[in-house]
Write an enzyme that holds these catalytic residues in place. Structure first.
Site, PDB file in Angstrom:
ATOM      1  N   SER A   3       0.863  -1.189   0.000  1.00  0.00           N
ATOM      2  CA  SER A   3       0.000   0.000   0.000  1.00  0.00           C
ATOM      3  C   SER A   3       0.899   1.240   0.000  1.00  0.00           C
ATOM      4  O   SER A   3       2.005   1.193   0.568  1.00  0.00           O
ATOM      5  CB  SER A   3      -0.870   0.018   1.260  1.00  0.00           C
ATOM      6  OG  SER A   3      -1.519   1.271   1.392  1.00  0.00           O
ATOM      7  N   TYR A  62      -1.211  -0.634  10.297  1.00  0.00           N
ATOM      8  CA  TYR A  62      -1.383  -1.150   8.929  1.00  0.00           C
ATOM      9  C   TYR A  62      -0.265  -0.635   8.027  1.00  0.00           C
ATOM     10  O   TYR A  62       0.328  -1.395   7.245  1.00  0.00           O
ATOM     11  CB  TYR A  62      -2.755  -0.707   8.433  1.00  0.00           C
ATOM     12  CG  TYR A  62      -3.063  -0.951   6.978  1.00  0.00           C
ATOM     13  CD1 TYR A  62      -3.434  -2.212   6.512  1.00  0.00           C
ATOM     14  CD2 TYR A  62      -3.022   0.107   6.056  1.00  0.00           C
ATOM     15  CE1 TYR A  62      -3.742  -2.413   5.173  1.00  0.00           C
ATOM     16  CE2 TYR A  62      -3.336  -0.093   4.719  1.00  0.00           C
ATOM     17  CZ  TYR A  62      -3.699  -1.352   4.286  1.00  0.00           C
ATOM     18  OH  TYR A  62      -4.002  -1.551   2.963  1.00  0.00           O
TER      19      TYR A  62
END
Ligand code: NAP
Length: 251
Positions: free
Chosen positions: A146, A160
């Site tokens: 990501s 995350y």
């Protein structure tokens, strides 16, 4: 024989989009899901009805025994593996770091990082052209990271972001480690993409808010990430390994 691709977390979102594009390109597919059995089985049936090959296999990628069972099913059904797409991933409710507990970090790292590690390890044993592998033909691994890995996700989910940073480091090291085994390892780093993942962070409409800060002026489609994954999997990317490919609209 068709090339075989395993996609983790293939029941919806980027994983399902990747499955549909891969089927159209002639891959035989092993579609992993964790909870959404009927959705994953419907997707596999859709692919088979269109003349392709696909099976849906349940496994939590964070669980070592379940990953072993997933790969045993793959071996039994297809007998080879050419491409692994480590797509399964999750995030939790948006909050500041000081409000997070350790159990949350453990869950987020287990699903995103440990799951990717377990699947990479099992895939290398099947793909490697080296002695000691199971007679593999080489292959490609694509990790779904990501852009949070470089933006850090402040105020939302630093856990995350840190997990995706770990996936980037694993991608860089592993690409060098298994290059001589005939395996290319790359990552895609999606930006803000229209999927259900944002609801699990507590903001289903996050794409609209964040898209104002995207240079291309919009959120991305799962199909746009899938196209990058399929390119990295293909012979078109034969000289690309250790790349972290941002698919983030310029953000
Ligand atoms: P999504 O729609 O929420 O889909 C996630 C998929 O992963 C689901 O099929 C889910 O299955 C599966 N999954 C989650 N934990 C799992 C586990 N432990 N074992 C097996 N499967 C598991 O999300 P998405 O947006 O398509 O995300 C796909 C990947 O892209 C993730 O790695 C995510 O971090 C990454 N990403 C997404 C965005 C974005 O904006 N959408 C941006 C950057 C990166 P269950 O429903 O059964 O749990």
């Amino acid at each position: 024989m068709n090339k075989v691709m395993l996609i983790t977390g293939a029941s919806r979102g980027i994983g399902a989009a990747t499955a549909r594009q891969a089927a159209a390109q002639g891959y035989a597919l092993c579609l992993n899901y964790r909870q959404q059995r009927s959705v994953a089985e419907d997707l596999a049936r859709e692919i088979v009805d269109a003349g392709g090959q696909a099976i849906a296999v349940q496994a939590d990628v964070a669980d070592e025994a379940q990953v072993q069972a997933l790969f045993a099913t793959l071996d039994q059904r297809f007998g080879r593996l050419d491409v692994l797409v480590n797509n399964a991933g999750m995030l939790e409710q948006q909050m500041r770091l000081e409000a997070m507990d350790l159990a949350r970090w453990q869950r987020v790292f287990a699903a995103n990082v440990f799951g990717s590690f377990l699947c990479c390890r099992a895939a290398i044993a099947r793909m490697s052209t080296r002695q000691g592998g199971q007679g593999g033909q080489g292959g490609a691994i694509i990790n779904v990271s990501s852009i949070a890995a470089r933006l850090g996700a402040p105020g939302e989910y630093i856990d995350y972001a840190a997990a995706k940073g770990a996936i980037d480091s694993m991608t860089l090291g592993l690409a060098k480690e298994v290059a001589a085994d005939g395996i290319r390892v790359n990552a895609v780093r999606p930006g803000v993409i229209k999927t259900e993942i944002h609801a699990s962070g507590g903001e289903p409409d996050r794409v609209n808010r964040v898209s104002q800060s995207v240079p291309l002026g919009r959120g991305g489609e799962a199909d746009e990430v899938a196209a990058a994954i399929l390119w990295l999997a293909s012979e078109q990317a034969s000289y690309t390994s250790g790349a972290l490919l941002d698919v983030s609209g310029g953000r």
